[in-house]
Write a protein that holds these residues in place. Structure first.
Motif, mmCIF file in Angstrom:
data_model
loop_
_atom_site.group_PDB
_atom_site.id
_atom_site.type_symbol
_atom_site.label_atom_id
_atom_site.label_comp_id
_atom_site.label_asym_id
_atom_site.label_seq_id
_atom_site.Cartn_x
_atom_site.Cartn_y
_atom_site.Cartn_z
ATOM 1 N N ARG A 89 -59.939 -3.416 15.548
ATOM 2 C CA ARG A 89 -60.749 -2.143 16.454
ATOM 3 C C ARG A 89 -61.823 -1.370 15.529
ATOM 4 O O ARG A 89 -62.866 -1.112 15.698
ATOM 5 C CB ARG A 89 -59.921 -1.273 17.228
ATOM 6 C CG ARG A 89 -59.230 -2.106 18.260
ATOM 7 C CD ARG A 89 -58.223 -0.952 19.084
ATOM 8 N NE ARG A 89 -57.695 -1.854 20.313
ATOM 9 C CZ ARG A 89 -56.602 -1.162 20.971
ATOM 10 N NH1 ARG A 89 -56.005 -0.357 20.419
ATOM 11 N NH2 ARG A 89 -56.286 -1.896 22.300
ATOM 12 N N ALA A 90 -61.220 -1.269 14.392
ATOM 13 C CA ALA A 90 -62.014 -0.158 13.286
ATOM 14 C C ALA A 90 -63.218 -1.146 12.811
ATOM 15 O O ALA A 90 -64.316 -0.395 12.781
ATOM 16 C CB ALA A 90 -61.118 0.149 12.192
ATOM 17 N N SER A 91 -63.060 -2.237 12.637
ATOM 18 C CA SER A 91 -63.929 -3.305 12.111
ATOM 19 C C SER A 91 -65.128 -3.223 13.086
ATOM 20 O O SER A 91 -66.252 -3.303 12.860
ATOM 21 C CB SER A 91 -63.424 -4.756 11.831
ATOM 22 O OG SER A 91 -64.303 -5.267 11.559
ATOM 23 N N ALA A 97 -71.939 0.207 14.407
ATOM 24 C CA ALA A 97 -72.722 1.071 13.911
ATOM 25 C C ALA A 97 -73.999 0.388 13.504
ATOM 26 O O ALA A 97 -75.149 1.091 13.295
ATOM 27 C CB ALA A 97 -72.096 1.678 12.584
ATOM 28 N N GLY A 98 -74.166 -0.743 13.157
ATOM 29 C CA GLY A 98 -75.432 -1.561 12.890
ATOM 30 C C GLY A 98 -76.483 -1.386 13.883
ATOM 31 O O GLY A 98 -77.669 -1.694 13.505
ATOM 32 N N LEU A 99 -76.000 -1.140 15.042
ATOM 33 C CA LEU A 99 -77.110 -1.137 16.159
ATOM 34 C C LEU A 99 -77.812 0.146 16.142
ATOM 35 O O LEU A 99 -78.975 0.399 17.007
ATOM 36 C CB LEU A 99 -76.347 -1.305 17.677
ATOM 37 C CG LEU A 99 -75.375 -2.561 17.845
ATOM 38 C CD1 LEU A 99 -74.816 -2.515 19.299
ATOM 39 C CD2 LEU A 99 -76.532 -3.616 17.920
ATOM 40 N N ALA A 154 -73.121 -9.958 15.348
ATOM 41 C CA ALA A 154 -71.935 -9.401 14.686
ATOM 42 C C ALA A 154 -71.368 -8.679 15.545
ATOM 43 O O ALA A 154 -69.944 -8.738 15.331
ATOM 44 C CB ALA A 154 -72.581 -8.993 13.371
ATOM 45 N N VAL A 155 -72.139 -7.867 16.107
ATOM 46 C CA VAL A 155 -71.144 -6.836 17.145
ATOM 47 C C VAL A 155 -70.322 -7.638 18.066
ATOM 48 O O VAL A 155 -69.112 -7.405 18.332
ATOM 49 C CB VAL A 155 -72.228 -5.939 17.624
ATOM 50 C CG1 VAL A 155 -71.515 -5.128 18.753
ATOM 51 C CG2 VAL A 155 -72.929 -4.999 16.582
ATOM 52 N N ALA A 160 -65.148 -9.311 20.046
ATOM 53 C CA ALA A 160 -64.236 -10.488 20.527
ATOM 54 C C ALA A 160 -63.117 -10.793 19.477
ATOM 55 O O ALA A 160 -61.945 -10.905 20.107
ATOM 56 C CB ALA A 160 -65.030 -11.639 20.521
ATOM 57 N N SER A 161 -63.201 -10.203 18.479
ATOM 58 C CA SER A 161 -61.918 -10.360 17.330
ATOM 59 C C SER A 161 -61.206 -9.298 17.716
ATOM 60 O O SER A 161 -60.023 -9.419 17.440
ATOM 61 C CB SER A 161 -62.578 -10.082 16.046
ATOM 62 O OG SER A 161 -61.516 -10.110 15.013
#
Length: 478
Positions: A89-91, A97-99, A154-155, A160-161
């Motif tokens: 969840r932290a990842s 944040a890249g958005l 990536a997001v 999904a991960s």
């Protein structure tokens, strides 16, 4: 300049249209319309949206309920899965944040001396050594224009991960509780077998006393005494074997509950546990209920997102980096208009030659997705096999258990008749020994079948993905 801006806008539109991440859709799997049922099974109507725990309470054993609660609270395995979920969840939050633009502020206070012998920028002017302050306050923004969809992919993969880790935690919880219940059922079944052996030993010792007395009176031979002693010794040997097996299950339960094995013990108890009623539902319910299937499905979403990330490497990477700040020689003039500095910049990078690296990465991501699809289908097939095994197994064990208890009653009558005939001199003592062994074998077989029914019920609940809170429990009972 106007033409250049129009050309840049057109190029950006083309990139955004061509580099969209591949849409994700869950692959279809072939599922049967219904289970292969045999009496007394029939289809139930479980509610898949309901909570799937605490299913072990269906067995009605307070000791098992307490052990399950201890396992959920103290199990290191469950703690590991929970920590991994927190990490995932932290990842996902960090990747999301890249958005958004990244903003930073910086400051510098410096006093510096320049060299009089530094290289000249103009040979007609002299260079001098100066000592002065250089005070700077700056605000910088950085934003990657996600034209190729790399950040979005990536997001999506990170989210999904995180969902996969959540399903893994649920699956770990299900496996932990099922393994604990299975070990507990096996331990209690051994308690019943040990009780059978204990009663058989008492019976065999009384028989040994009887035949010894008859031998002393000259009514029985020494062979009959030796035969009865041999039967007793064999039974005593089996006790030690079962006690060793019980100790192993006890140690396993200790580990599952997070307790050191030397500090844990479960006293012997004879529990009358009955397999719970389990509604089957439809085969397609497994896709919603089983956490391992949910985890495999989320793994496909992660692999699909990796294709988007790898595909973005074929397109330019565009980064916007504007900045504004203040610079002065004296702090008193830092906030004057003349101290303002700024910059506007756009950087774009396009790989022209990488010796096939981007293509290889894309092929790798595509193969990873194909593998995740195959894994998903394998998990679904395994789940259906486990459920069908449980259905047929419980039906067969139910009939076998009924027959085994009938065999126990018959063996007891045979032993009573053999004792009476031997005491009356109508038969040899070999018939008594044979009847004793037959009764012992029948009672142990009945205990083992009862334990197997409970164990198969545990595994069937696990195969179905857990409990159904408030479901129609009258739907099926083996």
């Amino acid at each position: 300049m106007k033409s250049a801006r129009l050309l840049a806008a057109a190029a950006a539109a083309v990139l955004a249209g061509c580099a969209t991440p591949p849409p994700y859709s869950k692959p279809a799997v072939d599922l049967p319309v219904s289970w292969k049922l045999e009496p007394p099974w029939r289809a139930g109507t479980p509610r898949d949206a309901d909570d799937k725990g605490p299913w072990w309470q269906r067995f009605g054993d307070p000791q098992l309920n307490a052990l399950e609660q201890r396992a959920l609270a103290n199990s290191p395995t469950l703690a590991i899965a929970a920590a991994r979920l927190t990490q995932a969840r932290a990842s996902a939050t960090a990747t999301s944040a890249g958005l958004f633009p990244q903003l930073s502020v910086g400051g510098r206070l410096a006093r510096q001396k320049t060299s009089a012998n530094r290289p000249r920028t103009n040979y007609s002017s002299e260079t001098f050594s100066t000592v002065q302050n250089d005070d700077t306050l700056s605000f910088t923004a950085s934003y990657e224009a996600d034209l190729a969809g790399r950040v979005r992919s990536a997001v999506a993969g990170a989210q999904a991960s995180a969902e996969q880790s959540e399903a893994d935690l649920a699956n770990t919880r299900l496996l932990l509780t099922a393994e604990l219940a299975a070990d507990y059922v096996n331990l209690r079944e051994l308690d019943v077998e040990l009780n059978v052996l204990s009663r058989s030993i008492d019976l065999q010792r009384r028989a040994l006393e009887l035949v010894t007395s008859r031998h002393d009176l000259g009514a029985a031979s020494g062979l009959e005494v030796a035969q009865q002693q041999g039967v007793l010794d064999t039974t005593l040997t089996q006790v030690d074997v079962l006690r060793r097996q019980r100790a192993q299950y006890e140690h396993a339960i200790a580990t599952l509950t997070g307790t050191p094995a030397p500090e844990f013990s479960l006293p012997t108890q004879l529990r009358d546990m009955t397999p719970p009623e389990i509604p089957l539902g439809l085969p397609s319910d497994l896709l919603e209920r089983r956490p391992d299937i949910a985890s495999a499905e989320r793994a496909m979403a992660v692999a699909n997102a990796q294709i988007g990330v790898a595909n973005a490497a074929f397109y330019p990477s565009v980064t916007l980096a504007p900045s504004v700040g203040l610079e002065t020689r004296t702090l008193s003039t830092l906030f004057e208009a003349s101290s303002i500095l700024w910059s506007l910049g756009v950087s774009a990078t396009q790989v022209l030659f990488d010796a096939g690296r981007a293509r290889a990465n894309l092929d790798f991501a595509q193969a990873g997705y194909d593998a995740s699809v195959a894994t998903y289908r394998r998990v679904v097939l395994t789940a259906m096999q486990e459920v069908e095994d449980g259905i047929t197994g419980l039906a067969a064990l139910s009939r076998a258990s009924t027959q085994a208890h009938t065999a126990v009653a018959t063996a007891r009558r045979v032993l009573d008749m053999a004792n009476s005939r031997y005491e009356g001199g109508a038969t040899t003592y070999l018939d008594v020994i044979t009847a004793q062994q037959s009764l012992l074998s029948s009672e142990r077989q009945a205990a083992q079948l009862d334990g197997q029914r409970l164990l198969t019920s545990v595994y069937l609940v696990k195969a179905l993905g857990g409990d159904w809170a408030g479901a129609n429990l009258a739907a099926a009972r083996p």
